[in-house]
Design an enzyme around this catalytic site. Structure first.
Site, PDB file in Angstrom:
ATOM      1  N   SER A 122      47.137 -21.059  21.007  1.00 22.98           N
ATOM      2  CA  SER A 122      47.387 -19.775  20.354  1.00 22.98           C
ATOM      3  C   SER A 122      48.649 -19.138  20.919  1.00 22.98           C
ATOM      4  O   SER A 122      48.996 -19.344  22.090  1.00 22.98           O
ATOM      5  CB  SER A 122      46.191 -18.837  20.593  1.00 22.98           C
ATOM      6  OG  SER A 122      46.502 -17.504  20.226  1.00 22.98           O
ATOM      7  N   TYR A 146      41.299 -14.634  26.387  1.00 20.68           N
ATOM      8  CA  TYR A 146      41.466 -15.696  25.398  1.00 20.68           C
ATOM      9  C   TYR A 146      42.790 -16.437  25.616  1.00 20.68           C
ATOM     10  O   TYR A 146      42.842 -17.670  25.623  1.00 20.68           O
ATOM     11  CB  TYR A 146      41.412 -15.094  23.995  1.00 20.68           C
ATOM     12  CG  TYR A 146      41.660 -16.060  22.865  1.00 20.68           C
ATOM     13  CD1 TYR A 146      40.703 -17.000  22.511  1.00 20.68           C
ATOM     14  CD2 TYR A 146      42.849 -16.016  22.129  1.00 20.68           C
ATOM     15  CE1 TYR A 146      40.920 -17.880  21.455  1.00 20.68           C
ATOM     16  CE2 TYR A 146      43.073 -16.882  21.080  1.00 20.68           C
ATOM     17  CZ  TYR A 146      42.112 -17.818  20.748  1.00 20.68           C
ATOM     18  OH  TYR A 146      42.333 -18.682  19.705  1.00 20.68           O
ATOM     19  N   LYS A 150      43.328 -20.416  26.634  1.00 16.85           N
ATOM     20  CA  LYS A 150      44.129 -21.344  25.845  1.00 16.85           C
ATOM     21  C   LYS A 150      45.293 -21.903  26.672  1.00 16.85           C
ATOM     22  O   LYS A 150      45.658 -23.081  26.526  1.00 16.85           O
ATOM     23  CB  LYS A 150      44.652 -20.645  24.593  1.00 16.85           C
ATOM     24  CG  LYS A 150      43.585 -20.401  23.533  1.00 16.85           C
ATOM     25  CD  LYS A 150      43.021 -21.711  23.001  1.00 16.85           C
ATOM     26  CE  LYS A 150      42.072 -21.517  21.847  1.00 16.85           C
ATOM     27  NZ  LYS A 150      41.542 -22.798  21.321  1.00 16.85           N
TER      28      LYS A 150
END
Length: 321
Positions: A122, A146, A150
């Site tokens: 991402s 998050y 990633k």
């Protein structure tokens, strides 16, 4: 060829499966079988080859072993919990997004097959005080859990590939819009809902201002790029197996204007602007001046315009939504 899509029940997984079914080949070989694996039973996909649908928990190595075997040639690792949920549920985010990724890589290492693993990362891996523009040589500085998870996945893809355990490649997804279906817990979810709902006669709330910019890609182009990403020869990837998928940067206002240009003024009237501090706390750390030169040089593509994104939604997904 045998392909496994982990996260095969989600939007991207289902679209990818249907595209592969229509195509029938990957990496110059005929597809013989496809495994769709997810934490819940994936929806069926019609194909001219065998499609197996199974449940799989990537936090459990024994569960992964039931879906990835010695015959598996390509693994699409799409499974994740999204940004808002990963921020709220810290332990679960790391269990799925980081340790789950490691579990899949360890399974391939255990088998010794050096399978191709396409990992969806991402643009949330970028942020903070990294200078603009963001390029393939910018350092990772995520400002959310998050993004951190990633980023860890990207480093593992690089290291497991360097050691010869897998043939990995990590593709950083832009915000995918316009997404069909129901809203999810991604902080970026409003970037689809403010178009998806108004285009279907429903109201939607935008929690940021019209001048808020972001980096976008349509679902159609995302799927095309995931297929191309698996087919890039390993020797062309270099020492860094991660790259940003091409996208375009527009403001919310520009995107709404694009929708109006395609469908007329009625949909915009159904959008209301209402600040949501919990969303802003996440999106304020995102970066927008992103250059995807490596992916472009390898044949991946962005949309020509956001008008195209709107047209693709109307053609591909409006009826299903």
């Amino acid at each position: 060829m045998k392909i496994c899509i982990i996260g095969g029940g989600g939007l991207v997984g289902q679209k990818l499966a249907k595209a592969l079914a229509k195509r029938g080949t990957l990496k110059g070989q005929s597809i013989d079988s496809l495994v769709l694996a997810d934490v819940v039973d994936p929806a069926p996909v019609e194909a001219p080859f065998t499609v197996e649908r199974v449940t799989c928990d990537i936090t459990d190595r024994a569960s992964i072993a039931t879906v990835v075997d010695a015959d598996t040639d390509v693994i699409y690792l799409l499974a994740a919990i999204v940004s808002g949920q990963a921020e709220e549920e810290f332990d679960l985010g790391y269990a799925i997004n980081m340790f789950g990724t490691m579990n899949v890589l360890e399974r391939v290492r255990e088998l010794g097959t050096k399978a191709t693993v396409v990992f969806t990362s991402s643009i949330a891996v970028f942020g903070g005080d990294v200078p603009d523009p963001i390029t393939d040589n910018s350092y990772l500085n995520p400002q959310t859990s998050y993004g951190g998870q990633k980023a860890a996945g990207e480093l593992m893809i690089n290291d497991y590939s360097r050691k010869g355990f897998v043939d990995g490649r990590a593709l950083r997804l832009p915000t995918i819009s316009v997404r069909p279906g129901k809203p999810n817990r991604a902080a970026s979810g409003f970037m689809s809902s403010i178009f998806r709902e108004p285009l279907q006669g429903q109201e939607a709330t935008c929690p940021v201002s019209r001048d808020f910019p972001h980096y976008y890609l349509s679902p159609r182009k995302c799927i095309e790029n995931l297929i191309k990403g698996a087919e890039i020869p390993a020797e062309r990837l270099g020492q860094n197996r991660a790259m940003t998928m091409p996208g375009r940067t527009w403001t919310i206002g520009q995107m709404i204007d694009a929708m109006t240009a395609v469908t007329g003024p009625e949909a915009e009237k159904r959008i209301k602007f209402e600040e949501q501090p919990e969303v802003w706390e996440i999106v304020k750390g995102w970066r927008f001046d992103i250059h995807a030169d490596k992916a472009l040089s390898l044949g991946l593509e962005a949309d020509e315009s956001f008008e195209d994104n709107i047209r693709y939604f109307l053609e591909d997904d409006k009826a299903a939504s």
